[in-house]
Design a protein around this motif. Structure first.
Motif, short mmCIF file in Angstrom:
data_model
loop_
_atom_site.label_atom_id
_atom_site.label_comp_id
_atom_site.label_asym_id
_atom_site.label_seq_id
_atom_site.Cartn_x
_atom_site.Cartn_y
_atom_site.Cartn_z
N ILE A 13 15.34 -9.52 33.90
CA ILE A 13 15.39 -10.73 33.09
C ILE A 13 14.88 -11.90 33.93
O ILE A 13 15.56 -12.37 34.84
CB ILE A 13 16.83 -11.00 32.60
CG1 ILE A 13 17.37 -9.79 31.83
CG2 ILE A 13 16.87 -12.26 31.74
CD1 ILE A 13 18.83 -9.90 31.44
N ASN A 14 13.65 -12.30 33.65
CA ASN A 14 13.00 -13.35 34.46
C ASN A 14 13.14 -13.07 35.95
O ASN A 14 13.43 -13.96 36.75
CB ASN A 14 13.58 -14.73 34.14
CG ASN A 14 12.85 -15.42 33.00
OD1 ASN A 14 12.27 -14.77 32.14
ND2 ASN A 14 12.89 -16.75 32.97
N GLY A 15 12.92 -11.82 36.32
CA GLY A 15 12.95 -11.46 37.73
C GLY A 15 14.30 -11.09 38.28
O GLY A 15 14.41 -10.73 39.45
N THR A 16 15.35 -11.15 37.47
CA THR A 16 16.70 -10.76 37.92
C THR A 16 17.03 -9.39 37.35
O THR A 16 17.06 -9.21 36.13
CB THR A 16 17.74 -11.78 37.46
OG1 THR A 16 17.47 -13.04 38.06
CG2 THR A 16 19.15 -11.33 37.84
N PRO A 17 17.31 -8.39 38.21
CA PRO A 17 17.61 -7.06 37.71
C PRO A 17 19.02 -6.95 37.16
O PRO A 17 19.96 -7.53 37.69
CB PRO A 17 17.44 -6.18 38.95
CG PRO A 17 17.71 -7.09 40.10
CD PRO A 17 17.25 -8.46 39.68
N VAL A 18 19.15 -6.19 36.08
CA VAL A 18 20.45 -5.82 35.51
C VAL A 18 20.39 -4.33 35.25
O VAL A 18 19.55 -3.86 34.47
CB VAL A 18 20.74 -6.58 34.20
CG1 VAL A 18 22.06 -6.10 33.58
CG2 VAL A 18 20.79 -8.08 34.43
N LEU A 19 21.24 -3.58 35.89
CA LEU A 19 21.20 -2.12 35.80
C LEU A 19 22.29 -1.61 34.89
O LEU A 19 23.47 -1.96 35.04
CB LEU A 19 21.34 -1.50 37.19
CG LEU A 19 20.31 -1.95 38.24
CD1 LEU A 19 20.56 -1.24 39.56
CD2 LEU A 19 18.90 -1.68 37.76
N GLY A 20 21.92 -0.79 33.92
CA GLY A 20 22.88 -0.14 33.04
C GLY A 20 23.20 -0.97 31.81
O GLY A 20 22.82 -2.13 31.68
N ALA A 21 23.91 -0.32 30.87
CA ALA A 21 24.32 -0.99 29.63
C ALA A 21 25.55 -1.84 29.90
O ALA A 21 26.68 -1.50 29.54
CB ALA A 21 24.59 0.05 28.55
N PRO B 16 28.25 -5.06 29.85
CA PRO B 16 28.85 -5.84 28.74
C PRO B 16 27.94 -7.00 28.36
O PRO B 16 27.19 -7.53 29.20
CB PRO B 16 30.18 -6.32 29.32
CG PRO B 16 30.49 -5.37 30.41
CD PRO B 16 29.17 -4.94 30.99
N ILE B 17 28.01 -7.41 27.13
CA ILE B 17 27.09 -8.45 26.64
C ILE B 17 27.24 -9.75 27.43
O ILE B 17 26.26 -10.48 27.61
CB ILE B 17 27.31 -8.71 25.14
CG1 ILE B 17 26.20 -9.64 24.61
CG2 ILE B 17 28.71 -9.27 24.86
CD1 ILE B 17 26.17 -9.76 23.11
N GLY B 18 28.44 -10.03 27.95
CA GLY B 18 28.64 -11.25 28.72
C GLY B 18 27.76 -11.31 29.95
O GLY B 18 27.34 -12.40 30.37
N VAL C 278 23.07 -14.04 32.58
CA VAL C 278 21.77 -13.98 33.25
C VAL C 278 20.70 -14.68 32.42
O VAL C 278 19.86 -15.42 32.95
CB VAL C 278 21.37 -12.52 33.54
CG1 VAL C 278 19.98 -12.46 34.17
CG2 VAL C 278 22.39 -11.87 34.45
N ILE C 279 20.73 -14.49 31.11
CA ILE C 279 19.74 -15.12 30.23
C ILE C 279 19.87 -16.64 30.29
O ILE C 279 18.87 -17.37 30.41
CB ILE C 279 19.90 -14.61 28.79
CG1 ILE C 279 19.46 -13.15 28.69
CG2 ILE C 279 19.09 -15.48 27.81
CD1 ILE C 279 19.84 -12.48 27.39
N GLU C 280 21.09 -17.14 30.21
CA GLU C 280 21.29 -18.59 30.20
C GLU C 280 20.93 -19.21 31.56
O GLU C 280 20.38 -20.31 31.62
CB GLU C 280 22.72 -18.91 29.79
CG GLU C 280 22.95 -18.60 28.30
CD GLU C 280 24.38 -18.76 27.86
OE1 GLU C 280 25.16 -19.39 28.62
OE2 GLU C 280 24.72 -18.29 26.77
N ALA C 281 21.24 -18.49 32.62
CA ALA C 281 20.83 -18.99 33.96
C ALA C 281 19.32 -18.99 34.09
O ALA C 281 18.73 -19.92 34.63
CB ALA C 281 21.47 -18.13 35.04
N ALA C 282 18.68 -17.94 33.57
CA ALA C 282 17.22 -17.86 33.65
C ALA C 282 16.54 -18.93 32.83
O ALA C 282 15.48 -19.44 33.19
CB ALA C 282 16.76 -16.47 33.19
N ALA C 283 17.17 -19.30 31.71
CA ALA C 283 16.61 -20.34 30.85
C ALA C 283 16.77 -21.73 31.45
O ALA C 283 16.21 -22.69 30.92
CB ALA C 283 17.26 -20.28 29.47
N GLY C 284 17.57 -21.84 32.52
CA GLY C 284 17.81 -23.13 33.13
C GLY C 284 18.86 -23.92 32.39
O GLY C 284 18.92 -25.14 32.51
#
Length: 236
Positions: free
Chosen positions: A210-218, A220-222, A227-233
């Motif tokens: 996600i914008n260069g930040t890895p997230v491994l596995g399924a 939890p949605i939180g 990560v998405i909100e941090a990546a969006a600034g």
């Protein structure tokens, strides 16, 4: 001291004071601008952030294996296998919520990458996914397949089963689908996805960047939301 010399000295002193004042003003302005610029450059709240893996997005407008605006500030690259039970869990439990909250709002774009790691059936399913995509029904195909996947173990994805998922997904020309799904015409594209994953050290599914930040596995949605909100600034 003669009046002439005194007048000359006074003019020189005034000139020096004036020059000194200009220097002080310039230095002050420089310091203020530099501090302000530094503060804005370090972490502007509205600028998308790129993580350690780097920008893996392709942002190809109209690409059938992507969903969301090509100009979205955040791109989640998803490395997936159709026989992966955790990919199915993500598809059923998490992806719809992310689409509703971020994709539909123009914040997030999701780009699919094939990473068939569970044998020949995984490769056959990846070909079938590309065949569905050729008729504009990729996401419907993936959703139909994952909806029928078991919670544990790997589904038996025969050619007949893949055709059934294509029918459920509304692929209009099943004859064309059968022909494309059975051939190697898309293999190079699938191998390119696999090579990309290997290049950054991804060997399991599902894996996300996600914008260069890895997230491994399924996760939890939180976890994805953070990560998405941090990546969006986004501001805390």
């Amino acid at each position: 001291m003669t009046p002439t010399k005194q007048s000359a000295r006074s003019r020189r002193d005034l000139w020096l004071l004036g020059a000194l004042g200009v220097v002080v003003a310039v230095l002050f302005a420089f310091l203020v601008v530099d501090r302000t610029g530094a503060d804005e450059t370090v972490k502007p709240a509205s600028t998308p952030q790129i993580g350690p893996v780097g920008d893996m997005s392709r942002r190809i407008d109209g690409h059938p294996l992507a969903i969301g605006s090509v100009d979205a500030p955040v791109v989640m690259v998803a490395y997936s296998d159709y026989r992966c039970p955790f990919c199915a869990k993500f598809s059923r439990d998490t992806e719809p919520a992310l689409i509703d909250k971020y994709v539909d709002e123009g914040i997030l774009r999701i780009e699919w990458r094939d990473l068939p790691i569970f044998g020949e059936q995984s490769m056959a399913a990846a070909r079938a996914g590309r065949a569905a995509a050729a008729q504009g029904r990729f996401w419907e195909y993936a959703t139909a397949l994952y909806a029928a996947s078991p919670d544990r173990g790997h589904p038996d994805l025969t050619a007949e089963a893949l055709r059934g998922f294509a029918a459920t997904a509304g692929v209009p020309d099943l004859g064309r689908f059968d022909q494309q799904a059975a051939g190697p015409s898309v293999d190079q594209d699938i191998y390119a996805d696999m090579l990309e994953a290997n290049t950054i050290g991804v060997s399991s599914t599902p894996s996300f960047v996600i914008n260069g930040t890895p997230v491994l596995g399924a996760q939890p949605i939180g976890v994805f939301e953070q990560v998405i909100e941090a990546a969006a600034g986004s501001e805390e």
